[in-house]
Every structure is written in C-alpha cells, then in structure tokens.
Design a protein around this motif. Structure first.
Motif, PDB file in Angstrom:
ATOM      1  N   LEU A 106       1.064  -1.338  -0.037  1.00 45.85           N
ATOM      2  CA  LEU A 106       0.010  -0.008   0.119  1.00 45.85           C
ATOM      3  C   LEU A 106       0.886   1.194   0.158  1.00 45.85           C
ATOM      4  CD1 LEU A 106      -2.865  -1.183   2.477  1.00 45.85           C
ATOM      5  CD2 LEU A 106      -2.869  -1.456   0.086  1.00 45.85           C
ATOM      6  N   SER A 107       0.304   2.472  -0.273  1.00 43.74           N
ATOM      7  CA  SER A 107       1.225   3.537  -0.396  1.00 43.74           C
ATOM      8  C   SER A 107       0.251   4.709   0.104  1.00 43.74           C
ATOM      9  CB  SER A 107       1.695   3.833  -1.922  1.00 43.74           C
ATOM     10  OG  SER A 107       0.309   4.444  -2.585  1.00 43.74           O
ATOM     11  N   HIS A 108       1.053   6.123   0.218  1.00 38.95           N
ATOM     12  CA  HIS A 108       0.365   7.168   0.512  1.00 38.95           C
ATOM     13  C   HIS A 108      -0.469   7.261   1.702  1.00 38.95           C
ATOM     14  CE1 HIS A 108       1.307   7.499  -3.903  1.00 38.95           C
ATOM     15  NE2 HIS A 108       1.267   8.806  -3.611  1.00 38.95           N
ATOM     16  N   GLY A 109       0.347   6.596   2.822  1.00 40.07           N
ATOM     17  CA  GLY A 109      -0.528   6.333   4.096  1.00 40.07           C
ATOM     18  C   GLY A 109      -0.224   7.409   5.410  1.00 40.07           C
ATOM     19  N   TYR A 110       0.534   8.614   4.989  1.00 45.37           N
ATOM     20  CA  TYR A 110       0.986   9.545   5.890  1.00 45.37           C
ATOM     21  C   TYR A 110      -0.297  10.202   6.482  1.00 45.37           C
ATOM     22  CZ  TYR A 110       3.086  13.349   8.357  1.00 45.37           C
ATOM     23  OH  TYR A 110       3.472  14.492   9.009  1.00 45.37           O
ATOM     24  N   LEU A 111      -1.188  10.913   5.410  1.00 47.70           N
ATOM     25  CA  LEU A 111      -2.155  11.623   6.040  1.00 47.70           C
ATOM     26  C   LEU A 111      -3.366  10.919   6.823  1.00 47.70           C
ATOM     27  CD1 LEU A 111      -2.428  14.323   3.360  1.00 47.70           C
ATOM     28  CD2 LEU A 111      -1.294  14.658   5.494  1.00 47.70           C
ATOM     29  N   TYR A 112      -3.610   9.904   5.857  1.00 51.75           N
ATOM     30  CA  TYR A 112      -5.005   9.286   6.530  1.00 51.75           C
ATOM     31  C   TYR A 112      -4.917   7.641   7.000  1.00 51.75           C
ATOM     32  CZ  TYR A 112      -6.611  13.048   4.181  1.00 51.75           C
ATOM     33  OH  TYR A 112      -7.290  14.375   3.768  1.00 51.75           O
ATOM     34  N   GLY A 113      -3.551   7.297   6.970  1.00 48.51           N
ATOM     35  CA  GLY A 113      -3.149   5.985   7.459  1.00 48.51           C
ATOM     36  C   GLY A 113      -2.986   5.041   6.080  1.00 48.51           C
ATOM     37  N   ASP A 114      -2.495   3.963   6.297  1.00 51.78           N
ATOM     38  CA  ASP A 114      -2.678   2.901   4.907  1.00 51.78           C
ATOM     39  C   ASP A 114      -3.949   2.418   4.648  1.00 51.78           C
ATOM     40  OD1 ASP A 114       0.425   2.865   5.047  1.00 51.78           O
ATOM     41  OD2 ASP A 114       0.755   1.445   6.136  1.00 51.78           O
ATOM     42  N   THR A 115      -4.873   2.350   5.524  1.00 47.83           N
ATOM     43  CA  THR A 115      -6.074   2.226   5.146  1.00 47.83           C
ATOM     44  C   THR A 115      -7.086   3.198   6.073  1.00 47.83           C
ATOM     45  OG1 THR A 115      -6.541   0.408   7.121  1.00 47.83           O
ATOM     46  CG2 THR A 115      -5.992  -0.387   4.703  1.00 47.83           C
ATOM     47  N   PHE A 116      -8.112   3.588   5.425  1.00 46.23           N
ATOM     48  CA  PHE A 116      -8.910   4.757   5.854  1.00 46.23           C
ATOM     49  C   PHE A 116     -10.577   4.448   5.753  1.00 46.23           C
ATOM     50  CE2 PHE A 116      -7.230   5.558   1.753  1.00 46.23           C
ATOM     51  CZ  PHE A 116      -8.689   5.985   1.003  1.00 46.23           C
ATOM     52  N   HIS A 117     -11.100   4.891   6.709  1.00 46.21           N
ATOM     53  CA  HIS A 117     -12.548   4.800   6.815  1.00 46.21           C
ATOM     54  C   HIS A 117     -13.381   6.083   6.434  1.00 46.21           C
ATOM     55  CE1 HIS A 117     -11.968   0.833   8.864  1.00 46.21           C
ATOM     56  NE2 HIS A 117     -11.073   1.443   9.162  1.00 46.21           N
ATOM     57  N   VAL A 118     -14.189   6.017   5.421  1.00 47.74           N
ATOM     58  CA  VAL A 118     -14.832   7.007   4.698  1.00 47.74           C
ATOM     59  C   VAL A 118     -16.275   6.760   5.166  1.00 47.74           C
ATOM     60  CG1 VAL A 118     -15.828   8.170   2.611  1.00 47.74           C
ATOM     61  CG2 VAL A 118     -13.515   6.770   2.772  1.00 47.74           C
ATOM     62  N   LYS A 119     -16.719   7.499   6.045  1.00 48.33           N
ATOM     63  CA  LYS A 119     -18.054   7.682   6.604  1.00 48.33           C
ATOM     64  C   LYS A 119     -18.543   9.090   7.105  1.00 48.33           C
ATOM     65  CE  LYS A 119     -16.484   5.162  10.756  1.00 48.33           C
ATOM     66  NZ  LYS A 119     -16.733   3.952  11.475  1.00 48.33           N
ATOM     67  N   SER A 120     -19.507   9.418   7.352  1.00 42.71           N
ATOM     68  CA  SER A 120     -19.976  10.603   7.656  1.00 42.71           C
ATOM     69  C   SER A 120     -19.630  10.981   9.271  1.00 42.71           C
ATOM     70  CB  SER A 120     -21.522  11.093   7.378  1.00 42.71           C
ATOM     71  OG  SER A 120     -21.755  12.395   7.996  1.00 42.71           O
ATOM     72  N   THR A 121     -19.054  11.969   9.558  1.00 43.57           N
ATOM     73  CA  THR A 121     -18.463  12.155  11.137  1.00 43.57           C
ATOM     74  C   THR A 121     -18.862  13.615  11.215  1.00 43.57           C
ATOM     75  OG1 THR A 121     -16.220  12.541  10.476  1.00 43.57           O
ATOM     76  CG2 THR A 121     -16.859  10.338  10.773  1.00 43.57           C
ATOM     77  N   THR A 122     -18.731  13.935  12.504  1.00 48.20           N
ATOM     78  CA  THR A 122     -18.804  15.327  13.214  1.00 48.20           C
ATOM     79  C   THR A 122     -17.395  15.661  13.134  1.00 48.20           C
ATOM     80  OG1 THR A 122     -18.717  14.592  15.310  1.00 48.20           O
ATOM     81  CG2 THR A 122     -20.761  15.070  14.218  1.00 48.20           C
ATOM     82  N   ASN A 123     -17.448  17.114  12.775  1.00 49.42           N
ATOM     83  CA  ASN A 123     -15.962  17.868  12.773  1.00 49.42           C
ATOM     84  C   ASN A 123     -15.031  17.144  11.722  1.00 49.42           C
ATOM     85  OD1 ASN A 123     -16.675  19.771  14.725  1.00 49.42           O
ATOM     86  ND2 ASN A 123     -16.396  17.919  16.202  1.00 49.42           N
ATOM     87  N   ALA A 124     -15.738  16.928  10.737  1.00 48.72           N
ATOM     88  CA  ALA A 124     -14.736  16.138   9.688  1.00 48.72           C
ATOM     89  C   ALA A 124     -13.594  16.941   9.135  1.00 48.72           C
ATOM     90  CB  ALA A 124     -15.616  15.616   8.406  1.00 48.72           C
ATOM     91  N   ILE A 125     -12.429  16.086   8.913  1.00 48.31           N
ATOM     92  CA  ILE A 125     -11.144  16.926   8.272  1.00 48.31           C
ATOM     93  C   ILE A 125     -11.242  16.781   6.880  1.00 48.31           C
ATOM     94  CG2 ILE A 125      -9.788  16.522  10.609  1.00 48.31           C
ATOM     95  CD1 ILE A 125      -8.585  14.207   8.777  1.00 48.31           C
ATOM     96  N   ASN A 126     -12.134  16.411   6.156  1.00 51.93           N
ATOM     97  CA  ASN A 126     -12.257  16.035   4.687  1.00 51.93           C
ATOM     98  C   ASN A 126     -13.637  16.120   4.338  1.00 51.93           C
ATOM     99  OD1 ASN A 126     -12.390  14.697   1.997  1.00 51.93           O
ATOM    100  ND2 ASN A 126      -9.851  14.611   2.233  1.00 51.93           N
ATOM    101  N   VAL A 127     -13.893  16.740   3.366  1.00 44.27           N
ATOM    102  CA  VAL A 127     -15.055  16.707   2.783  1.00 44.27           C
ATOM    103  C   VAL A 127     -15.842  15.281   2.457  1.00 44.27           C
ATOM    104  CG1 VAL A 127     -14.804  16.943   0.265  1.00 44.27           C
ATOM    105  CG2 VAL A 127     -16.993  17.832   1.004  1.00 44.27           C
ATOM    106  N   ALA A 128     -14.843  14.290   2.186  1.00 48.56           N
ATOM    107  CA  ALA A 128     -15.315  12.737   2.193  1.00 48.56           C
ATOM    108  C   ALA A 128     -15.826  12.194   3.242  1.00 48.56           C
ATOM    109  CB  ALA A 128     -14.165  12.053   1.613  1.00 48.56           C
ATOM    110  N   TYR A 129     -15.576  12.807   4.507  1.00 46.83           N
ATOM    111  CA  TYR A 129     -16.035  12.476   5.732  1.00 46.83           C
ATOM    112  C   TYR A 129     -17.503  13.127   6.072  1.00 46.83           C
ATOM    113  CZ  TYR A 129     -11.254  10.172   5.890  1.00 46.83           C
ATOM    114  OH  TYR A 129     -10.151   9.548   5.486  1.00 46.83           O
ATOM    115  N   THR A 130     -18.211  13.652   5.131  1.00 46.53           N
ATOM    116  CA  THR A 130     -19.394  13.994   5.492  1.00 46.53           C
ATOM    117  C   THR A 130     -20.275  13.246   4.527  1.00 46.53           C
ATOM    118  OG1 THR A 130     -19.536  15.744   3.641  1.00 46.53           O
ATOM    119  CG2 THR A 130     -18.356  16.207   5.583  1.00 46.53           C
TER     120      THR A 130
END
Length: 397
Positions: free
Chosen positions: A109-133
């Motif tokens: 896997l690659s590009h894991g610095y910002l979000y981790g090697d795997t990341f979970h995309v779901k709607s959250t409060t105080n999201a750090i990315n529009v994808a998490y809304t």
C-alpha cells in the motif's frame, strides 16, 4: 522491430495507447450491446459496464486466469469491481480485506501518511475532509497535492443502509475527456496545458502544495511538441503553447476542485484560465449546466452543450453493495459521490448501519510494473493505454 521508431509506427503506437472514448468501459459496453456481443455483455452487464471479479479469484495465487481478468480490467478499462469479499466482523477484518487486494495490485500500500495505510470513509462530526461528510463530492482525484499522487484506489463497501437516499459512487475517465476536449475546443485545451493550477492541503497536520497544469503532454518523437509545457508566461502573458498543445500526447490529467488553491499565473492569463476551467469542468461533472456556463464565460451555447454531453454519456453511477470493492486508477479516473441522507424515521434504526467504505492506495509505478511482469510470466502481450502518470505507457521495443 527494425522500424519501431519510423513515423508511421510511432503514430500507430500512439493511437493504441493515448486514451480516447474508445478506451472507456462505458463505450465498450455500449458497443457490445450494439453488436450483440453476448460474451462481452455478460462480462459487463452486472455493474453497468464495469467488469467484476470474485474476491477469491483475485486473491488466490493459483487462479491466474481470475487475476488476469482483474488486472486487464484495471489497466485497459481503468476500473473494476471485486465482489463477494469476506464478511466484516471487526475493523481489523475490514482493513485486512482491502489491504489484501491492494497488495495484489501494487505489492504494497502507499500514501499512508495523512490518513493511514487504510482509511474509513463515513459521515462524521468535525470532519477533516469533505469525504467524511454526507455532502455531494464532485468528480476528482485524491492527493493531487503530492508530486506523485496515488495510482490505484480501493474503496471497500463495508456497509450500506437499504433505506439510504443517494450515496451513489461515480466514475468518469478524465483522460478520455481531455482527448475529446482537444477535439472540441483546442484553444481552451491549450490553456489548461499551459497554465499551472495550484493544489493544496492545508490543515492541522498537513501543509502541502504542488503546482502543475491540469493537462500534461509528452512530446512525440518527431519534434511535434510536448515537454512540461511551461510556456504560459513569456513576460506579457502570451505563451506559445498552442502549437505544443496541438501535437503532444496526453499522458496526465490533474483535477481536484475541492483541493485547489489560489492561481499563481500572469494576470493576463487568468480570465482565459477560468473560461477553459469551466469548459472542462462541464465535461467532467454532469451536474453542471451548459447554459449557465455559456452565460458566465461567453462561450457559444452549442459548444457548451457538446462539452456537457460527454459527462452525460460517460459518467458511471451506482450505489455499492456490502462486500463489493470498487478499484480504479486514480491517475486516469475521477471519482465522486452523490449527497446522501437517511429517512428521519429510520435514523435510530440505522445507527448500527451506516454508509461505510474502507479505502487504500497503491503506487502507480509499482502497480504497472507488477502488471507488466505478470503478462511476461504468462507470455502475453497487451497494448497498455497510458495510465496517467505523466509518461507514455509503452516499453521501448
């Protein structure tokens, strides 16, 4: 082989690898229906043109045919669906599933610095990315502010409420769009070749930026233009990039509206840039209105209507089902999501069930290398279309 680099051979090779409408999976599916190619229709019908492969056929090292079908789809079509992935009992299981498929493609896997090697995309409060809304997420590429953005992206559907409204995933081939853009509006195309955009990620824990044109060309072998196309500013804002843009081979597209920062180009170029940007966006995002674009930019309505027809005809849209993994080339395909919500009467009931995707990335060069090596081991040959990494895909003869 002796004549591999004469002009006729070079032009023929370019036709095979420079991505156009004919390379898109949607065109291939439509063509199969028109020609009543039942084998091809059967392969593509279940996911609106995308080829699907069973998880076990992808991950079983002894099933070379299943892996070949999967890798061919990724590199020839730009995307595929993995079906029947193992059920998820906990977060570790979900991470392992998407990691396993990612390592099949890229070795790691690659590009894991910002979000981790795997990341979970779901709607959250105080999201750090529009994808998490739950908001609409227009067509884009991930991590365009990296010098080398991720190659393949995987999105594993861990859960999807049956009563969800919206939430469909979308895909569109931006390399094919750029090819059509040059045919329909060469001057606008040239502007996006010659003017660098600014891509930015600026939040707590991330201070990244990278400047480059939206469309990247590579010169042909006959002196017909190309290079890095940095002729957008010769001191008076009038570069000589149009000749370059008319001949260079399209080898990359960079597009991420949510992650773009202020322009840093000559003031005389700004108006042309935004006119060209709006025109290309019309092709890539089928929610945009051709009449509104015409009124805002002064472009002829007949042109904006033609541009918009690409997005209408070649946008794939489908809601993923639990157990499916959407895999796509992030350097070739734009992805996005329709806005979604749950009916109010079902919110309490849905607490245990949310729209939840698990993501991961692979490096494009490692992934392309593994595909080439696999084909070599199988004694097979493929004309591999340009993958969007800024270089032609063909190995030297």
């Amino acid at each position: 082989k002796d004549w591999a680099y004469d002009m006729t051979s070079l032009q023929s090779s370019r036709l095979g690898r420079e991505i156009s409408i004919e390379h898109t999976f949607i065109h291939k599916y439509k063509n199969a229906i028109e020609e009543q190619d039942q084998d091809e229709i059967h392969k593509r019908a279940s996911h609106k043109g995308l080829i699907s492969v069973d998880y076990d056929n992808v991950t079983n090292e002894e099933n070379r045919d299943g892996l070949l079908t999967f890798l061919d789809a990724l590199f020839l079509d730009g995307s595929a669906i993995v079906t029947n992935s193992p059920s998820i009992e906990n977060e570790t299981d979900s991470d392992n599933v998407v990691s396993t498929v990612g390592k099949v493609i890229g070795g790691s896997l690659s590009h894991g610095y910002l979000y981790g090697d795997t990341f979970h995309v779901k709607s959250t409060t105080n999201a750090i990315n529009v994808a998490y809304t739950s908001r609409e997420l227009g067509p884009h590429q991930d991590l365009t502010y990296y010098e080398s953005k991720p190659g393949f992206q995987l999105l594993h559907c861990a859960s999807m409420p049956l009563n969800i409204i919206g939430g469909e995933s979308i895909l569109i081939d931006c390399m094919a769009a750029a090819h059509t853009f040059r045919q329909l509006a060469p001057d606008l195309f040239a502007t996006l070749v010659n003017c660098p955009a600014t891509f930015v990620k600026d939040r707590e824990g991330a201070r990244m930026t990278y400047s480059r044109p939206h469309i990247v060309l590579q010169s042909d072998y006959c002196g017909g233009g190309g290079g890095n196309n940095n002729n957008y500013d010769n001191g008076n804002g009038n570069g000589n990039g149009n000749d370059i843009a008319s001949n260079g081979e399209i080898v990359g597209v960079h597009w991420a509206p949510p992650f773009e920062g202020p322009l840093r180009i000559h003031p005389n170029c700004v108006e042309d840039y935004y006119r060209a940007y709006a025109a290309f966006e019309l092709m890539l995002d089928n929610t945009k209105c051709p009449r509104a674009c015409s009124q805002a930019t002064g472009l002829d309505l007949s042109l904006t209507t033609k541009l918009a027809s690409f997005g209408n005809d070649y946008t794939w849209q489908s809601r993923l089902k639990p157990g499916e993994i959407m895999v796509f080339n992030n350097t070739r395909m734009l992805h996005g999501r329709r806005e979604f919500e749950l009916p109010k009467s079902a919110e309490t009931e849905a607490m245990e069930m949310e729209r939840h995707l698990i993501g991961a990335y692979t490096n494009i060069d490692d992934s392309l290398n593994r595909y080439r090596v696999f084909l070599n081991e199988m004694d097979l040959y493929r004309i591999i279309p340009n993958v969007g990494n800024g270089s032609q895909s063909a190995l030297p003869s």
